[in-house]
Design a protein around this motif. Structure first.
Motif: not given
Length: 347
Positions: A168-172
């Motif tokens: 789960i890539d929320l940062y980008n």
């Protein structure tokens, strides 16, 4: 005779709530895992010879250990076939420990004292995300005179190891979506207004009654942005609701859920609700409170205009001798007739 319990909740139309209490971040959720295995080490409380899948599983396990044995020759009662389930939390990483639930699927009498053999736990996509193994706890002893547990279901606390991560890539990300736990256009717009006012720019757009799309500000990371968003207070509208448990005869209702005047018959109970500016007191009447009186001769309920609520109605029906089943049926009929506008939820 069962008695009906009415919990009165003082609910206002709007109250303060944090966004985290009323909405979830889309994509950030638990995932279900499942597996099949054997529990060994039982004290003759395992599956009998009628559970053929257990015997076949034992034979397959022994064959993997270079012991060739036919299922028909296995007589052990110290083994039970089980289904193993777990919840994989969002952002779980390799090596994290998770709790495991083990449930018998054969005719085992108890899993007490058993040990779960190594079990691959799979997701809906068929991939292995965790491994489970360890000694079971059933929460107490299954004997007379002691606190009983459910002996065919056990738990292994931190008995699972995460082997595969769900990315789960929320940062980008530049955008993220909130999903309201209950669909409500006013609450959706309230979140939009609160966020846009807080950041003094358009960071939120209400897409429908349940969806709010967010765009992070330029001077913050997505993680910082979501941390602020979840802690932000909003005006949250609560929908009027009557919750009924038919099994226990419990009714949970707000004190301000009003009932429109109506006349209805249920079995040998005939009810006529009449609203008056000044409540009259006919002969043979029973006073419920200063705003409601029951005319026992006609089963007529006299209420002061604007005071006929579900709470008062239930109290009046009890005084008329209605059973919990009668009261629940009457409320359901009133909802169908449009006399009650609040949502009626059966559990």
């Amino acid at each position: 005779m069962r008695t009906i319990i009415l919990f009165l909740l003082t609910l206002s139309t709007l109250f303060g709530a944090k966004i985290d209490d009323v909405a979830n971040i889309v994509g950030v959720r638990d995932n279900h895992l499942i597996g099949y295995s054997l529990v060994v080490g039982l004290e003759k409380t395992g599956d009998g010879t009628t559970s053929k899948f257990t015997l076949q599983s034992i034979a397959n396990m022994l064959k993997a250990m270079n012991i060739d044995m036919k299922p028909i020759d296995i007589k052990s009662k110290n083994v039970a076939a089980v289904v193993v389930t777990a919840e994989l939390a969002p952002f779980a990483r390799q090596g994290d420990k998770i709790n495991i639930t083990v449930s018998s699927i054969g005719d085992a009498k108890s899993l007490e004292g058993g040990t779960l053999l190594m079990t691959p736990l799979k997701g809906v996509d068929g991939k292995i995300y965790a491994l489970a193994q360890g000694a079971l706890s059933i929460g107490g002893r299954n004997v007379k005179g002691a606190d009983k547990s459910h002996p065919t279901t056990g738990v292994i606390y931190e008995g699972g190891l995460v082997e595969r991560e769900i990315p789960i890539d929320l940062y980008n990300q530049e955008y993220v979506t909130l999903s309201l736990k209950e669909a409500n256009f006013k609450n959706s717009v309230s979140i939009q207004k609160s966020l846009n006012n807080f950041y003094s720019t358009e960071v939120a757009v209400a897409m429908d009654s349940r969806t709010v799309k967010l765009k992070k500000p330029q001077n913050k990371t997505m993680i910082e942005f979501l941390a602020e968003v979840q802690g932000l207070d909003i005006e949250h509208e609560v929908q009027d609701r009557i919750v009924i448990n038919e099994r226990t005869g419990t009714i949970v209702s707000g004190v301000d859920i009003f009932i429109k005047p109506i006349m209805m018959t249920h079995g040998d109970i005939t009810i006529k609700i009449t609203e008056q500016d000044d409540v009259s007191k006919p002969a043979g009447s029973m006073v419920v409170d200063k705003n409601m009186i029951i005319g026992l001769n006609e089963n007529e309920i006299y209420a002061k205009t604007g005071t006929t609520t579900v709470a008062n109605l239930v109290r009046s029906l009890q005084k008329l001798g209605a059973t919990p089943k009668d009261i629940i049926s009457i409320l359901e009929a009133m909802k169908s007739a449009g006399s009650i506008s609040a949502e009626l939820k059966l559990i």
